[in-house]
Every structure is written in structure tokens, then in C-alpha cells.
Design an enzyme around this catalytic site. Structure first.
Site, PDB file in Angstrom:
ATOM      1  N   SER A 117      44.985  78.152  20.863  1.00 51.17           N
ATOM      2  CA  SER A 117      45.203  76.954  21.682  1.00 51.17           C
ATOM      3  C   SER A 117      46.657  76.851  22.103  1.00 51.17           C
ATOM      4  O   SER A 117      46.967  76.194  23.090  1.00 51.17           O
ATOM      5  CB  SER A 117      44.911  75.691  20.879  1.00 51.17           C
ATOM      6  OG  SER A 117      43.650  75.703  20.345  1.00 51.17           O
ATOM      7  N   HIS A 138      41.978  81.433  26.879  1.00 50.77           N
ATOM      8  CA  HIS A 138      41.880  80.121  26.230  1.00 50.77           C
ATOM      9  C   HIS A 138      40.721  79.326  26.809  1.00 50.77           C
ATOM     10  O   HIS A 138      40.847  78.692  27.867  1.00 50.77           O
ATOM     11  CB  HIS A 138      43.220  79.380  26.386  1.00 50.77           C
ATOM     12  CG  HIS A 138      43.218  78.057  25.718  1.00 50.77           C
ATOM     13  ND1 HIS A 138      43.919  76.977  26.192  1.00 50.77           N
ATOM     14  CD2 HIS A 138      42.582  77.614  24.607  1.00 50.77           C
ATOM     15  CE1 HIS A 138      43.711  75.943  25.400  1.00 50.77           C
ATOM     16  NE2 HIS A 138      42.905  76.304  24.430  1.00 50.77           N
ATOM     17  N   GLU A 150      41.955  79.387  30.575  1.00 53.73           N
ATOM     18  CA  GLU A 150      43.313  79.856  30.878  1.00 53.73           C
ATOM     19  C   GLU A 150      43.408  81.343  30.542  1.00 53.73           C
ATOM     20  O   GLU A 150      42.989  81.765  29.458  1.00 53.73           O
ATOM     21  CB  GLU A 150      44.342  79.064  30.076  1.00 53.73           C
ATOM     22  CG  GLU A 150      44.474  77.632  30.579  1.00 53.73           C
ATOM     23  CD  GLU A 150      45.445  76.782  29.766  1.00 53.73           C
ATOM     24  OE1 GLU A 150      46.129  75.937  30.354  1.00 53.73           O
ATOM     25  OE2 GLU A 150      45.499  76.957  28.527  1.00 53.73           O
ATOM     26  N   ASN A 189      46.839  72.342  27.729  1.00 51.48           N
ATOM     27  CA  ASN A 189      47.086  71.711  26.425  1.00 51.48           C
ATOM     28  C   ASN A 189      48.422  70.978  26.389  1.00 51.48           C
ATOM     29  O   ASN A 189      48.549  69.958  25.712  1.00 51.48           O
ATOM     30  CB  ASN A 189      47.049  72.747  25.301  1.00 51.48           C
ATOM     31  CG  ASN A 189      45.682  72.786  24.647  1.00 51.48           C
ATOM     32  OD1 ASN A 189      44.791  72.026  25.017  1.00 51.48           O
ATOM     33  ND2 ASN A 189      45.513  73.667  23.701  1.00 51.48           N
TER      34      ASN A 189
HETATM   35  N1  LIG Z   1      38.294  73.457  18.536  1.00 49.26           N
HETATM   36  C1  LIG Z   1      38.660  73.446  19.817  1.00 49.26           C
HETATM   37  O1  LIG Z   1      38.355  72.528  20.584  1.00 49.26           O
HETATM   38  C2  LIG Z   1      39.466  74.586  20.395  1.00 49.26           C
HETATM   39  C3  LIG Z   1      39.658  74.651  21.781  1.00 49.26           C
HETATM   40  C4  LIG Z   1      40.329  75.745  22.327  1.00 49.26           C
HETATM   41  C5  LIG Z   1      40.833  76.737  21.474  1.00 49.26           C
HETATM   42  N2  LIG Z   1      40.653  76.632  20.122  1.00 49.26           N
HETATM   43  C6  LIG Z   1      41.185  77.707  19.282  1.00 49.26           C
HETATM   44  O2  LIG Z   1      40.120  78.600  18.949  1.00 49.26           O
HETATM   45  C7  LIG Z   1      40.342  79.151  17.647  1.00 49.26           C
HETATM   46  C8  LIG Z   1      39.147  78.850  16.768  1.00 49.26           C
HETATM   47  O3  LIG Z   1      38.968  77.446  16.677  1.00 49.26           O
HETATM   48  P1  LIG Z   1      37.588  76.789  16.194  1.00 49.26           P
HETATM   49  O4  LIG Z   1      37.695  75.347  16.503  1.00 49.26           O
HETATM   50  O5  LIG Z   1      36.434  77.583  16.697  1.00 49.26           O
HETATM   51  O6  LIG Z   1      37.718  77.008  14.611  1.00 49.26           O
HETATM   52  P2  LIG Z   1      36.581  76.904  13.496  1.00 49.26           P
HETATM   53  O7  LIG Z   1      37.252  76.379  12.284  1.00 49.26           O
HETATM   54  O8  LIG Z   1      35.372  76.202  14.026  1.00 49.26           O
HETATM   55  O9  LIG Z   1      36.176  78.446  13.271  1.00 49.26           O
HETATM   56  C9  LIG Z   1      37.038  79.434  12.773  1.00 49.26           C
HETATM   57  C10 LIG Z   1      36.156  80.551  12.209  1.00 49.26           C
HETATM   58  O10 LIG Z   1      36.997  81.650  11.818  1.00 49.26           O
HETATM   59  C11 LIG Z   1      36.382  82.252  10.705  1.00 49.26           C
HETATM   60  N3  LIG Z   1      37.337  83.110  10.017  1.00 49.26           N
HETATM   61  C12 LIG Z   1      38.380  82.759   9.215  1.00 49.26           C
HETATM   62  N4  LIG Z   1      39.013  83.867   8.777  1.00 49.26           N
HETATM   63  C13 LIG Z   1      38.363  84.938   9.325  1.00 49.26           C
HETATM   64  C14 LIG Z   1      38.556  86.351   9.245  1.00 49.26           C
HETATM   65  N5  LIG Z   1      39.536  86.881   8.507  1.00 49.26           N
HETATM   66  N6  LIG Z   1      37.698  87.156   9.933  1.00 49.26           N
HETATM   67  C15 LIG Z   1      36.687  86.620  10.660  1.00 49.26           C
HETATM   68  N7  LIG Z   1      36.466  85.289  10.769  1.00 49.26           N
HETATM   69  C16 LIG Z   1      37.304  84.454  10.110  1.00 49.26           C
HETATM   70  C17 LIG Z   1      35.928  81.064   9.859  1.00 49.26           C
HETATM   71  O11 LIG Z   1      34.959  81.438   8.873  1.00 49.26           O
HETATM   72  C18 LIG Z   1      35.357  80.152  10.944  1.00 49.26           C
HETATM   73  O12 LIG Z   1      33.980  80.399  11.162  1.00 49.26           O
HETATM   74  C19 LIG Z   1      41.657  78.547  17.155  1.00 49.26           C
HETATM   75  O13 LIG Z   1      42.725  79.395  17.468  1.00 49.26           O
HETATM   76  C20 LIG Z   1      41.750  77.250  17.950  1.00 49.26           C
HETATM   77  O14 LIG Z   1      43.076  76.779  18.089  1.00 49.26           O
HETATM   78  C21 LIG Z   1      39.974  75.599  19.566  1.00 49.26           C
END
Ligand SMILES: NC(=O)c1ccc[n+]([C@@H]2O[C@H](COP(=O)([O-])OP(=O)(O)OC[C@H]3O[C@@H](n4cnc5c(N)ncnc54)[C@H](O)[C@@H]3O)[C@@H](O)[C@H]2O)c1
Length: 289
Positions: A117, A138, A150, A189
Site C-alpha cells: 500500500s 497496487h 496503480e 493512498n
Molecule cells: N487491506 C486493504 O484494503 C489493502 C489495500 C491495498 C493494498 N493492501 C496491501 O496488500 C497486502 C496484503 O494485505 P491484506 O489486507 O490482504 O492482508 P491480510 O492480512 O488479509 O493477508 C496477508 C496474508 O499473508 C499471508 N502470509 C504471511 N506471511 C506469509 C509468507 N511468508 N508466505 C506466504 N503468505 C504469507 C498471511 O497468512 C495472510 O493470509 C499488504 O501489503 C497491504 O498493505 C491492502
């Protein structure tokens, strides 16, 4: 464009959404996670989302055909992937570990992307063996509904790789927003963050309630959700991490996470996923009155 297989590492909210739209676009998808439970949850949420789309006549194929393109695994099944998208927690140390592993398993022509993000792409690229083939993709949440992505150029990303990213975004039915300079928080963001931080500070100062601010933003600005409703969906921990990363990078107070947000995260009030954030939720995810 020449792409057949995409691998997504991290099957949480974002990874599962990216897997879904990729499969809908006809690609073969490998969805990987360290947690079997998360993979199971991802399959269920993708199936339920596709079913809703099918009921509204918004997808051409049947749900099982799309689902059959998605393989889940606790191993990183990367070797034959054209594109790997990293979508693990927003933690730079973890992302470095994961990207190093991805890079060691990927073929020389595989393009690697991160769905971070806010972390500058060049800070992540150093963990890969070929920063020229690394970029930011993104996606926004919820991925199947949000229509832009993005596409971020790191310092070393080649023009060809940037254009590959933009073509992939179009292939999954979305509009690319090209980010030409690698800046923490990118474009949307950075804009959104300042609104959310100010909204939290207004609550902290007792100026207005989250309910009224959300209502006002929906009614006055024509948004579907207000800042607190959005934060509860995204996760307060995810937002805190994003603000912290931008603040650490820029050292500008306007990006400093408000104390009320930090306290809620310390208390485990992370939003819908824990049943409590800015609002409280029933076990079925509906908001308590
Ligand atoms: N939540 C949002 O609205 C949003 C929006 C845009 C971008 N993002 C970005 O996307 C990314 C993921 O966010 P999210 O909300 O999906 O998180 P989340 O917490 O829902 O999921 C993260 C996943 O990563 C897995 N994980 C952790 N360590 C791991 C490893 N070593 N190997 C494989 N899998 C592993 C976890 O088990 C989990 O399922 C982050 O960088 C976040 O900043 C999030």
C-alpha cells in the site's frame, strides 16, 4: 499480451481478490500462503463472491469453471509463472524475506510485483535478484469491485515491465494509473490517507462522531463509504502500518498516525476482522446497532 499463469503469494483479503479477477480473466492462478486456514478461507470467499456476480449475470462463465483455474498451495508454486504478485502483510522485513524466496524460485523471465500500500517499490526491489523486472501493482479493496490499479515504477523498473504491468491490469478489466516516481504511499493512498488521518483527529478532539463523519462524507462527497467504515473494512492495523511507513519515509507530521488509531490497534480493535474497530460487528459481519 503473453501471459498464462500468475502466482499470488499471500491469500488474505487482497491476494484472494487478485486471484479471483485473474481467474475471471482466464489466467491459470496459483494462490500460495503459509496458512492452510487462510487458503481455505480464500477459496470460500472467492466462491461466494463469484456466486454473487453470477446471480447478477455479471460473469459470463459458470462459477466452477473460474474456480477450476485457481490452485491453492502452502508451497510457492512459481517456477512456470509469468507474473508473481506478493500480497503478504505490510511489513517490510516480511516482504523482504518473501521476495527473496520468490526471486530464488522464479525463472529468469518472471516479472515480480508487490501489492504494497505504501512502501516505496525500490526499497522492496533490493530483495530481488532483478530489480529491473520488479514493479508495484497496487490493487484497491474490494479487488473485484474497484476499477483502478496503480502501476508503480521503481528506480530500476524498465519501461517494458511497466507496460507489462499496465497490460495485465487491463486484462483483469481495470484501468491502470501509472505512477512514474517511486514515492511512499504512491498517489491515491497519499490523498486518502490525509482525509482519514484528519477524520480520526476530529474524533479524537471530540469535534464529531465517526457515525456523523461517515454520514457527512457519504452525503456531501458522494462516496459509498465514509473513512471509518472503510478503515474497519481494510483493517486498522493495515492502515496504521501504511501511515507509519509513509511517515518513516517522509518525516512529515501530516502523515503521523493519530494516537486514537494507535491505541485501537494496541487494544486489538482491528475492524471487522476482530468484531470491533471504529464500530462493533456481529459474528456474521453485520454492524451492531
Ligand atoms: N487491506 C486493504 O484494503 C489493502 C489495500 C491495498 C493494498 N493492501 C496491501 O496488500 C497486502 C496484503 O494485505 P491484506 O489486507 O490482504 O492482508 P491480510 O492480512 O488479509 O493477508 C496477508 C496474508 O499473508 C499471508 N502470509 C504471511 N506471511 C506469509 C509468507 N511468508 N508466505 C506466504 N503468505 C504469507 C498471511 O497468512 C495472510 O493470509 C499488504 O501489503 C497491504 O498493505 C491492502
Amino acid at each position: 499480451m503473453n501471459i498464462k499463469k500468475v502466482c499470488i503469494v499471500g491469500s488474505g483479503m487482497m491476494g484472494s481478490g487478485i486471484a479471483q479477477v485473474s481467474a475471471q480473466a482466464g489466467l491459470s492462478v496459483s494462490l500460495c500462503d503459509i496458512s492452510l486456514q487462510m487458503l481455505e478461507k480464500a477459496r470460500n470467499s472467492i466462491k461466494s463472491s463469484l456466486t454473487k456476480f453470477a446471480e447478477k449475470g455479471k460473469i459470463k462463465e459458470d462459477v466452477n469453471t473460474v474456480m477450476s483455474r485457481i490452485k491453492t498451495s502452502t508451497d510457492y508454486e512459481i517456477a512456470d509463472a509469468d507474473l508473481v504478485i506478493e500480497a503478504v502483510f505490510e511489513d517490510i522485513k516480511l516482504k523482504h524475506e518473501v521476495l527473496k524466496k520468490i526471486s530464488s524460485l522464479a525463472s529468469a523471465k518472471t516479472i515480480i510485483a508487490s501489492n504494497t500500500s505504501a512502501i516505496p517499490i525500490s526499497r522492496l526491489a533490493v530483495a530481488t535478484s532483478c530489480p529491473e523486472q520488479f514493479l508495484g501493482l497496487h490493487f484497491f479493496s474490494p479487488v473485484p469491485m474497484m476499477m483502478t490499479v496503480e502501476v508503480i515504477r521503481g528506480l530500476s523498473t524498465t519501461e517494458k515491465v511497466l507496460q507489462f504491468g499496465a497490460d495485465f491490469v487491463r486484462l483483469v478489466g481495470k484501468e491502470p494509473l501509472l505512477v512514474h516516481r517511486d514515492i511512499a504511499g504512491f498517489v491515491l493512498n497519499r490523498i486518502n490517507m490525509l482525509t482519514n488521518i484528519e477524520a480520526a483527529r476530529l474524533v479524537e478532539q471530540g469535534v464529531a462522531t465517526p457515525e456523523d463523519i461517515d454520514k457527512g462524507v457519504r452525503l456531501a462527497f458522494g462516496r459509498k463509504m465514509g473513512p471509518f467504515e472503510t478503515t474497519d473494512m481494510v483493517g486498522l492495523d493495515v492502515q496504521l502500518m501504511a501511515y507509519t511507513n509513509v511517515y518513516e519515509e517522509e518525516k512529515e507530521m501530516r502523515f503521523y498516525p493519530p494516537s486514537i488509531l494507535r491505541q485501537k490497534v494496541y487494544a486489538g480493535h482491528l475492524g471487522r476482522k476482530t468484531g470491533k474497530g471504529w464500530y462493533e460487528y456481529n459474528p456474521d459481519g453485520t454492524r451492531k446497532k
